[in-house]
Write an enzyme that holds these catalytic residues in place. Sequence first.
Site, PDB file in Angstrom:
ATOM      1  N   GLY A 163       0.810  -1.214   0.000  1.00  0.00           N
ATOM      2  CA  GLY A 163       0.000   0.000   0.000  1.00  0.00           C
ATOM      3  C   GLY A 163       0.840   1.259   0.000  1.00  0.00           C
ATOM      4  N   CYS A 164       1.056   1.816   1.186  1.00  0.00           N
ATOM      5  CA  CYS A 164       1.699   3.122   1.282  1.00  0.00           C
ATOM      6  C   CYS A 164       3.168   3.092   0.910  1.00  0.00           C
ATOM      7  CB  CYS A 164       1.496   3.691   2.681  1.00  0.00           C
ATOM      8  SG  CYS A 164      -0.250   3.990   3.061  1.00  0.00           S
TER       9      CYS A 164
END
Length: 220
Positions: A163-164
Amino acid sequence: MVREDKTARQLYEAVKANPARARFGFGSKAAVVNIDFQQAYTRPDLFPKSAYVTDPDQIAHVNRISTLARARGMPVIWTRVMYKPDGGDAGVWGTRTDTPDSLQNIKQNSDRHAFDPRVEIDAAVDLVFDKRMPSAFFESPLQSYLVWHKVDTVILTGGSTSGCVRASAVESLSRGYRTIVPEQCVADKHESYHFANLTDLQLKYADVVDVEEAAAWLRE
C-alpha cells in the site's frame, strides 16, 4: 501472461538472486522516510484487524538506520495517517467500509493515531506529519523538504509494502529520486502481498536491499 505454481515468496527470491539486474544505487545524500509506524498498523495486540508484523525486528532496524542518517546530517521523516472527525478528508478511499477499524476512523490523538512507543523520533530534528492518502508525497511537505536538503536518494521503510510503501516508491521514482527499500524494514498483512510487491518494486521502481547494506552505506 506466465502461469506457474510458485509462491510470491519464491518468485521474489528468484528475482532477488538475479545478479544481472541493474540497480539505481545510492546517490550522495539520502533521506529516511518512515511510513505510518502508528499503533493502528504496528500493534496486533491492540488492533488485530489492521496491524501486521513481518520481520519482528523491523522497528529496531528502522531506529538504527534513522540514527545513522541523523549522525550524517541526513533527514529523517515520519508519517502517520489521520482524518478529521467526520472522516470526510479520506475522500473516496474512505467509502468502502465503515467500521471502528476502517481507515477513515483513525482520528487525531487516538490510540490508532499514536506512534508505536518503540519508535525513536528525535522531535528536535525529524520531520513528522500526518497524511491522508497512500503516498507520503501526496499533498504533503515531503517534496519541498527533500529539495531544501538536496536529497537525491530516498530510503523507504514502514507499511504496508503493498500500500503506502509501494505508492510512495512509485512517486519517489517518478520525482527522480533513487529509491531504496530495506527488505527487513517493511511489512504487510500477508506474505503473498508482501513478497509480490517486493518483486514488483525490485523489478521496476526501487532497489530492494538487505538492511545491513543500507546501514553500511549510511556509516561510510
